[in-house]
Scaffold this motif. Structure first.
Motif, PDB file in Angstrom:
ATOM      1  N   HIS A  64       0.816  -1.222   0.000  1.00 24.23           N
ATOM      2  CA  HIS A  64       0.000   0.000   0.000  1.00 24.23           C
ATOM      3  C   HIS A  64       0.846   1.267   0.000  1.00 24.23           C
ATOM      4  N   ALA A  65       2.092   1.162   0.420  1.00 22.54           N
ATOM      5  CA  ALA A  65       2.977   2.333   0.404  1.00 22.54           C
ATOM      6  C   ALA A  65       3.148   2.888  -1.008  1.00 22.54           C
ATOM      7  N   HIS A  66       2.863   2.058  -2.015  1.00 21.14           N
ATOM      8  CA  HIS A  66       2.952   2.493  -3.420  1.00 21.14           C
ATOM      9  C   HIS A  66       1.574   2.744  -4.023  1.00 21.14           C
ATOM     10  N   GLN A  67       0.558   2.894  -3.153  1.00 18.98           N
ATOM     11  CA  GLN A  67      -0.815   3.129  -3.604  1.00 18.98           C
ATOM     12  C   GLN A  67      -1.296   2.021  -4.537  1.00 18.98           C
ATOM     13  N   THR A  68      -0.844   0.809  -4.263  1.00 24.33           N
ATOM     14  CA  THR A  68      -1.242  -0.363  -5.044  1.00 24.33           C
ATOM     15  C   THR A  68      -2.035  -1.306  -4.153  1.00 24.33           C
ATOM     16  N   PRO A  69      -3.175  -1.810  -4.624  1.00 24.48           N
ATOM     17  CA  PRO A  69      -3.955  -2.751  -3.813  1.00 24.48           C
ATOM     18  C   PRO A  69      -3.315  -4.132  -3.794  1.00 24.48           C
ATOM     19  N   ALA A  70      -3.697  -4.920  -2.790  1.00 25.79           N
ATOM     20  CA  ALA A  70      -3.133  -6.262  -2.596  1.00 25.79           C
ATOM     21  C   ALA A  70      -4.246  -7.256  -2.279  1.00 25.79           C
ATOM     22  N   PHE A  71      -4.181  -8.418  -2.936  1.00 29.83           N
ATOM     23  CA  PHE A  71      -5.082  -9.529  -2.647  1.00 29.83           C
ATOM     24  C   PHE A  71      -4.280 -10.651  -2.002  1.00 29.83           C
ATOM     25  N   ILE A  72      -4.969 -11.480  -1.208  1.00 30.06           N
ATOM     26  CA  ILE A  72      -4.410 -12.736  -0.715  1.00 30.06           C
ATOM     27  C   ILE A  72      -5.060 -13.875  -1.487  1.00 30.06           C
ATOM     28  N   GLN A  73      -4.235 -14.838  -1.916  1.00 26.99           N
ATOM     29  CA  GLN A  73      -4.759 -16.039  -2.558  1.00 26.99           C
ATOM     30  C   GLN A  73      -4.947 -17.111  -1.487  1.00 26.99           C
ATOM     31  N   LEU A  74      -6.197 -17.460  -1.213  1.00 30.14           N
ATOM     32  CA  LEU A  74      -6.509 -18.436  -0.176  1.00 30.14           C
ATOM     33  C   LEU A  74      -6.515 -19.844  -0.765  1.00 30.14           C
ATOM     34  N   SER A  75      -5.836 -20.766  -0.068  1.00 30.33           N
ATOM     35  CA  SER A  75      -5.700 -22.115  -0.638  1.00 30.33           C
ATOM     36  C   SER A  75      -5.763 -23.198   0.423  1.00 30.33           C
ATOM     37  N   HIS A  76      -6.110 -24.392  -0.050  1.00 31.71           N
ATOM     38  CA  HIS A  76      -5.990 -25.628   0.725  1.00 31.71           C
ATOM     39  C   HIS A  76      -5.498 -26.681  -0.253  1.00 31.71           C
ATOM     40  N   GLY A  77      -4.443 -27.398   0.103  1.00 30.92           N
ATOM     41  CA  GLY A  77      -3.815 -28.317  -0.828  1.00 30.92           C
ATOM     42  C   GLY A  77      -4.563 -29.611  -1.072  1.00 30.92           C
ATOM     43  N   GLY A  78      -5.475 -30.002  -0.153  1.00 37.46           N
ATOM     44  CA  GLY A  78      -6.131 -31.290  -0.321  1.00 37.46           C
ATOM     45  C   GLY A  78      -5.102 -32.403  -0.450  1.00 37.46           C
ATOM     46  N   ARG A  79      -5.229 -33.223  -1.492  1.00 35.83           N
ATOM     47  CA  ARG A  79      -4.325 -34.367  -1.653  1.00 35.83           C
ATOM     48  C   ARG A  79      -2.908 -33.943  -2.031  1.00 35.83           C
ATOM     49  N   LYS A  80      -2.718 -32.661  -2.377  1.00 30.70           N
ATOM     50  CA  LYS A  80      -1.378 -32.145  -2.678  1.00 30.70           C
ATOM     51  C   LYS A  80      -0.844 -31.276  -1.538  1.00 30.70           C
ATOM     52  N   SER A  81      -1.346 -31.472  -0.335  1.00 33.42           N
ATOM     53  CA  SER A  81      -0.763 -30.793   0.825  1.00 33.42           C
ATOM     54  C   SER A  81       0.584 -31.422   1.153  1.00 33.42           C
ATOM     55  N   SER A  82       1.483 -30.592   1.678  1.00 34.33           N
ATOM     56  CA  SER A  82       2.848 -31.048   1.935  1.00 34.33           C
ATOM     57  C   SER A  82       2.880 -32.191   2.943  1.00 34.33           C
ATOM     58  N   PRO A  83       3.457 -33.339   2.579  1.00 31.42           N
ATOM     59  CA  PRO A  83       3.583 -34.444   3.545  1.00 31.42           C
ATOM     60  C   PRO A  83       4.427 -34.070   4.755  1.00 31.42           C
ATOM     61  N   GLU A  84       5.273 -33.053   4.610  1.00 29.56           N
ATOM     62  CA  GLU A  84       6.185 -32.688   5.692  1.00 29.56           C
ATOM     63  C   GLU A  84       5.488 -31.938   6.827  1.00 29.56           C
ATOM     64  N   VAL A  85       4.361 -31.318   6.545  1.00 27.93           N
ATOM     65  CA  VAL A  85       3.670 -30.551   7.591  1.00 27.93           C
ATOM     66  C   VAL A  85       2.195 -30.911   7.715  1.00 27.93           C
ATOM     67  N   THR A  86       1.739 -31.918   6.967  1.00 29.96           N
ATOM     68  CA  THR A  86       0.332 -32.321   6.992  1.00 29.96           C
ATOM     69  C   THR A  86       0.156 -33.567   7.843  1.00 29.96           C
ATOM     70  N   HIS A  87      -0.791 -33.507   8.765  1.00 24.95           N
ATOM     71  CA  HIS A  87      -1.019 -34.643   9.662  1.00 24.95           C
ATOM     72  C   HIS A  87      -2.085 -35.593   9.125  1.00 24.95           C
ATOM     73  N   SER A  88      -2.995 -35.068   8.299  1.00 27.56           N
ATOM     74  CA  SER A  88      -4.077 -35.896   7.777  1.00 27.56           C
ATOM     75  C   SER A  88      -4.395 -35.441   6.355  1.00 27.56           C
ATOM     76  N   LEU A  89      -3.985 -36.240   5.375  1.00 30.59           N
ATOM     77  CA  LEU A  89      -4.177 -35.879   3.968  1.00 30.59           C
ATOM     78  C   LEU A  89      -5.624 -36.161   3.570  1.00 30.59           C
ATOM     79  N   VAL A  90      -6.320 -35.125   3.047  1.00 30.66           N
ATOM     80  CA  VAL A  90      -7.730 -35.279   2.692  1.00 30.66           C
ATOM     81  C   VAL A  90      -7.966 -34.840   1.261  1.00 30.66           C
ATOM     82  N   ALA A  91      -9.072 -35.324   0.694  1.00 26.90           N
ATOM     83  CA  ALA A  91      -9.433 -35.016  -0.683  1.00 26.90           C
ATOM     84  C   ALA A  91     -10.916 -35.361  -0.856  1.00 26.90           C
ATOM     85  N   PRO A  92     -11.504 -34.967  -1.990  1.00 31.35           N
ATOM     86  CA  PRO A  92     -12.891 -35.377  -2.220  1.00 31.35           C
ATOM     87  C   PRO A  92     -13.037 -36.896  -2.318  1.00 31.35           C
ATOM     88  N   SER A  93     -12.039 -37.550  -2.922  1.00 31.41           N
ATOM     89  CA  SER A  93     -12.040 -39.007  -3.063  1.00 31.41           C
ATOM     90  C   SER A  93     -10.660 -39.549  -2.714  1.00 31.41           C
TER      91      SER A  93
END
Length: 332
Positions: free
Chosen positions: A91-120
């Motif tokens: 914002h210091a440059h008078q430019t707007p900013a968005f956040i991209q919200l995500s959930h990895g599902g079956r592609k969540s990192s195995p290194e930090v994911t305790h329970s891998l989930v997906a639709p199927s």
């Protein structure tokens, strides 16, 4: 009327000063607890001056849906407080900013994911392993995590949200028949496969209101027969169009398959195909690295905005040079 990169555009209630967008690309610099560091403040602030919009890299809505062990998240109020510093730098440059919200599902990192989930219970590959099929209660729990992430996005003083429904992550997994073989109300025909996205979107809207910009990033093709294509995306997005402010069109990621030909503007035909059927802005991305190509896309009304990623990683002043390319050649 024809448009160029220099022309402003509205994404919902938000006015962008030009049509050049900084695409979301991972920094791989987050802490083990998914917090941004000084690098993120400097990186985004340094690149915000000339673009019309900055979209932050994929930001996890859940500690169980992180894409990498060194990504960033927004699943606690403390994360929101840290991310506000990144928003302030942009914002210091008078430019707007968005956040991209995500959930990895079956592609969540195995290194930090305790329970891998997906639709199927279908694995992406051996590295990630087989996920557990989400129960109805599990689906509702993740929808609530999206709502809370949207609330924190506003608290962090970002100007909008991009829903990550691309590149093979959880929402994309629900949408594609290649990864969703459910037989309940979240599987089967396109309406049912889009139900999870619809409920996530409405939960976010219920939190932020209709005037707060919300866009979506999609993978227009799965690069595989029987997968998603622009026509299928139009069928799923048209009923949701009144709740969205733009569609950001990428490709791939659902399967470990790469496109056979990656050339300048290689994803553009997919964006153009979707644009024919919607009344909200379409953002094109994919090796659109010159002003002449970008302007030709806008002039031909194949897309409404242009997003660039990789060149800005390497060169913080790339956007300035791209915007000035035509003027420099005219002087020459």
């Amino acid at each position: 009327m024809t448009w160029t990169l220099d022309d402003p555009i509205n994404l919902g209630s938000l006015r962008l000063k030009n049509r050049l967008i900084m695409a979301p690309l991972q920094q791989y610099k987050g802490t083990l607890e998914a917090f941004p560091i000084d690098h993120h403040i400097e990186h985004y602030g340094r690149r915000a001056k000339h673009v019309g919009l900055v979209i932050l890299e994929s930001t996890a809505i859940s500690p169980n849906g992180r894409l990498w062990k060194n990504d960033i998240g927004i699943f606690t109020d403390q994360h929101a407080e840290s991310l506000r510093k990144v928003a302030d730098a942009i914002h210091a440059h008078q430019t707007p900013a968005f956040i991209q919200l995500s959930h990895g599902g079956r592609k969540s990192s195995p290194e930090v994911t305790h329970s891998l989930v997906a639709p199927s219970a279908i694995a992406f590959d051996e590295h990630y392993g087989q996920p557990e099929s989400l129960s109805a209660a599990g689906i509702q729990s993740i929808i609530e995590e999206y709502r809370l992430a949207a609330k924190r996005t506003v608290q962090a003083e970002f100007d909008g949200i991009e829903i990550h429904a691309a590149h093979g992550f959880l929402i994309h997994q629900f949408l594609s028949p290649l990864s969703n073989v459910r037989s309940d109300e979240y599987g089967g025909n396109s309406e049912n496969r889009a139900r999870f996205l619809k409920e996530v979107l409405l939960a976010i809207r219920g939190e932020v209101g209709r005037q707060y910009p919300v866009t979506i990033r999609v993978s227009a093709t799965d690069y595989c027969a029987g997968g998603l294509n622009p026509e299928e995306w139009v069928r799923m997005l048209k009923p949701l169009e009144t709740e969205l402010d733009a569609i950001h069109v990428s490709t791939g990621g659902l399967l470990p398959i790469q496109p056979s030909d990656v050339h300048s503007g290689y994803q553009l035909p997919h964006a153009a195909a979707i644009k024919q059927h919607v009344n909200i802005p379409v953002i094109a991305v994919g090796k659109i690295y010159t002003r002449s190509l970008a302007n030709r896309i806008l002039e031909d009304q194949l897309a409404d905005c242009i997003a660039i990623g990789s060149p800005l990683l390497e060169d913080p002043d790339y956007a300035e040079r791209l915007l000035n390319q035509e003027h420099a050649s005219n002087r020459g």
